[in-house]
Scaffold this motif. Structure first.
Motif, PDB file in Angstrom:
ATOM      1  N   HIS A  90       0.848  -1.191   0.000  1.00  0.00           N
ATOM      2  CA  HIS A  90       0.000   0.000   0.000  1.00  0.00           C
ATOM      3  C   HIS A  90       0.886   1.244   0.000  1.00  0.00           C
ATOM      4  O   HIS A  90       0.888   2.044   0.939  1.00  0.00           O
ATOM      5  CB  HIS A  90      -0.927  -0.027   1.216  1.00  0.00           C
ATOM      6  N   ASP A 120      -1.325   4.879  -5.984  1.00  0.00           N
ATOM      7  CA  ASP A 120      -1.840   4.382  -4.710  1.00  0.00           C
ATOM      8  C   ASP A 120      -1.211   3.096  -4.193  1.00  0.00           C
ATOM      9  O   ASP A 120      -1.306   2.818  -3.005  1.00  0.00           O
ATOM     10  CB  ASP A 120      -3.348   4.146  -4.834  1.00  0.00           C
ATOM     11  N   ARG A 121      -0.594   2.300  -5.075  1.00  0.00           N
ATOM     12  CA  ARG A 121      -0.041   1.019  -4.614  1.00  0.00           C
ATOM     13  C   ARG A 121       1.042   0.519  -5.554  1.00  0.00           C
ATOM     14  O   ARG A 121       1.187   1.014  -6.674  1.00  0.00           O
ATOM     15  CB  ARG A 121      -1.156  -0.018  -4.462  1.00  0.00           C
ATOM     16  N   ALA A 127     -13.588   9.796  -5.504  1.00  0.00           N
ATOM     17  CA  ALA A 127     -12.711   8.633  -5.391  1.00  0.00           C
ATOM     18  C   ALA A 127     -13.395   7.346  -5.833  1.00  0.00           C
ATOM     19  O   ALA A 127     -14.615   7.241  -5.871  1.00  0.00           O
ATOM     20  CB  ALA A 127     -12.256   8.495  -3.937  1.00  0.00           C
ATOM     21  N   HIS A 161      -7.593   6.025  -5.622  1.00  0.00           N
ATOM     22  CA  HIS A 161      -8.161   5.774  -4.296  1.00  0.00           C
ATOM     23  C   HIS A 161      -8.737   7.036  -3.677  1.00  0.00           C
ATOM     24  O   HIS A 161      -9.692   6.990  -2.910  1.00  0.00           O
ATOM     25  CB  HIS A 161      -7.070   5.186  -3.394  1.00  0.00           C
ATOM     26  N   HIS A 162      -8.131   8.177  -3.982  1.00  0.00           N
ATOM     27  CA  HIS A 162      -8.624   9.464  -3.514  1.00  0.00           C
ATOM     28  C   HIS A 162      -9.284  10.188  -4.692  1.00  0.00           C
ATOM     29  O   HIS A 162      -9.129   9.773  -5.837  1.00  0.00           O
ATOM     30  CB  HIS A 162      -7.470  10.322  -2.969  1.00  0.00           C
ATOM     31  N   THR A 184      -6.371  -5.657  -4.758  1.00  0.00           N
ATOM     32  CA  THR A 184      -6.799  -4.261  -4.851  1.00  0.00           C
ATOM     33  C   THR A 184      -7.986  -3.980  -3.941  1.00  0.00           C
ATOM     34  O   THR A 184      -8.018  -2.969  -3.219  1.00  0.00           O
ATOM     35  CB  THR A 184      -7.167  -3.908  -6.305  1.00  0.00           C
ATOM     36  N   TYR A 200      -7.443  -1.215  -1.044  1.00  0.00           N
ATOM     37  CA  TYR A 200      -8.123   0.074  -1.133  1.00  0.00           C
ATOM     38  C   TYR A 200      -9.291   0.200  -0.167  1.00  0.00           C
ATOM     39  O   TYR A 200      -9.518   1.260   0.407  1.00  0.00           O
ATOM     40  CB  TYR A 200      -8.652   0.285  -2.557  1.00  0.00           C
ATOM     41  N   PHE A 201     -10.041  -0.874  -0.026  1.00  0.00           N
ATOM     42  CA  PHE A 201     -11.325  -0.763   0.668  1.00  0.00           C
ATOM     43  C   PHE A 201     -11.465  -1.667   1.895  1.00  0.00           C
ATOM     44  O   PHE A 201     -12.459  -1.577   2.605  1.00  0.00           O
ATOM     45  CB  PHE A 201     -12.472  -1.079  -0.301  1.00  0.00           C
TER      46      PHE A 201
END
Length: 443
Positions: free
Chosen positions: A58, A109-110, A278, A324-325, A392, A396-397
């Motif tokens: 991450h 993001d990753r 996002a 992600h944002h 993912t 992310y979530f």
């Protein structure tokens, strides 16, 4: 009229069949955490004798210091350099000699590393990734080598490529405070100036088990795989530093930003970038469907109107960047010979205005739903894609099962939602407009 209702009934039936098939293709998995914080996801599929071993960290370009951009991408390269137990330059050879392939990629993001191997080489893949996580070579020789590599990569893929700076120029105007304002490849001057200790600190902070998801997918035995994971990863120490997560909230754009870029190109290019929410939000799914409505193939609105009918564009497209944002939805167009950029931009705006002013038809809406059902099923056909989707969704979530349920979020979007997000986001004071023009036109 009768034929119209028959067609609608048929599309609704086919949509129902698609949804049923999507449900029947549910992806089973098991997940758990090691004591050091490493999140493990296991997916068994014995249809072919292969296995994907992957790790998603991450960390992406948004985790970087504004004065040291490009670090995450730099480590994508550096972590193939070798480890304390793998000689320099030999990492890839281990996989290739075993009949496998490997690669990595970095986003804002990753960072994602993976090997695809014959299933009897599972232990090799686990050893390789544990070596990368535990003691990659972050030394002067490797750092100097990869500095040259990434600086040259930017020259080749960004600076020397027509329109290669498109994202760089767009994002630096769309964001003023959020780290999305710089691109993944970063600034070569930052890489040149960075000291070895800075790279070593970045490795110690971000490439640790409590900042990673390990996904094993394929022809595996669950109990045996768990034992091997424990053997290779359980003793890796948890990171000692708090992991930096940017919390910057970008203020509203506050008015259209318009600029001209003179580049080594022969054809002009128009870029429109709208600030958007996002990934994972209700509005993101509606905007993703809206982008497909406008430019998803030759039957899309942009293509039919601007390429086929008006013949004002040679090529046109749009897409929502999956960040992600909060990020941007980007549209681009190459004007046809004899077409003024301003005329083409006005034609694009007219198509967008139609979506803001009118509900799309039921038939067009059903076509969109069918496209997304088809895309969702296809995205999980390949084993390697399934592994990445699992990683993912967790990273992310914190919801790995989105691999099975995300389609529901698209199917929950209504025609009214598409019209609403067009009015909320696709407006002039929420966008960046760039004209790429040949340098020969510069005064």
């Amino acid at each position: 009229m009768k034929n119209r209702f028959l067609l609608l009934a048929l599309s609704l039936f086919l949509a129902g069949v698609g949804a049923t098939q999507a449900q029947s293709n549910k992806i089973s998995f098991e997940e758990y955490d090691l004591d050091n914080g490493l999140h493990v996801i296991l997916h068994q599929d014995k249809s072919t004798p292969i296995v994907t071993v992957s790790v998603m960290y991450h960390v992406g370009s948004k985790n970087e210091n504004p004065d040291r951009t490009g670090f995450a991408h730099f480590f994508e390269h550096l972590m193939f350099e070798g480890t304390e137990n793998i000689p320099r330059g030999e990492y890839s050879n281990f996989v290739e000699r075993a009949g496998g392939t490997l690669n990595a990629n970095t986003s804002n993001d990753r960072t994602y590393y993976y090997e695809i191997l014959p299933s009897n080489q599972l232990e090799l893949g686990l050893w390789l990734e544990s070596e990368r996580m535990l003691h990659a070579k972050v030394d002067s020789i490797g750092i100097q080598t990869q500095k040259k590599v990434v600086i040259e990569e930017k020259k080749q893929t960004v600076d020397s490529r027509p329109y290669g700076t498109l994202l760089q120029e767009t994002m630096s105007r769309a964001f003023k405070e959020h780290p999305y304002r710089w691109t993944v490849i970063g600034d070569p001057d930052h890489i040149r100036a960075a000291k070895d200790e800075e790279f070593q600190q970045f490795y110690k902070e971000f490439y640790v088990p409590n900042n990673a998801a390990l996904v094993i997918a394929g022809d595996i035995e669950i109990s045996e795989t768990k034992e091997l994971i424990s053997k290779y990863f359980a003793d890796i120490p948890k990171g000692k530093k708090d992991i930096y997560r940017p919390t910057i909230v970008e203020p509203a754009l506050g008015g259209e930003v318009r600029d001209t870029i003179f580049d080594n190109v022969q054809l002009p290019l128009i870029v429109q970038a709208y600030r958007t929410p996002a990934m994972g939000t209700k509005d993101y799914y509606a905007l993703d469907m809206l982008s497909t409505l406008l430019s998803g193939g030759q039957s899309s609105r942009f293509y039919k109107s601007l390429v086929d009918e008006q013949q004002k564009a040679l090529q046109i497209g749009s897409f929502a960047l999956p960040f992600h944002h909060p990020s941007v939805a980007l549209a681009y167009a190459l004007p046809n010979m004899g077409t003024d950029c301003a005329d083409l931009e006005a034609a694009i705006d007219a198509e967008v205005a139609k979506v803001r002013d009118e509900l799309i038809s039921e038939r067009e809406f059903q076509k969109l739903r069918n496209q997304f059902e088809n895309s969702f099923v296809k995205s999980n056909v390949k084993l390697a894609s399934r592994a990445e989707n699992l990683a993912t969704n967790y990273t992310y979530f914190g919801n790995t099962n989105l691999v099975n349920t995300e389609l529901d979020k698209y199917l929950a979007v209504t025609r009214e939602d598409i019209k609403r997000v067009a009015n909320k986001y696709l407006v002039e004071d929420n966008r960046v407009v760039l004209y790429y023009l040949p340098k020969s036109q510069q005064n």
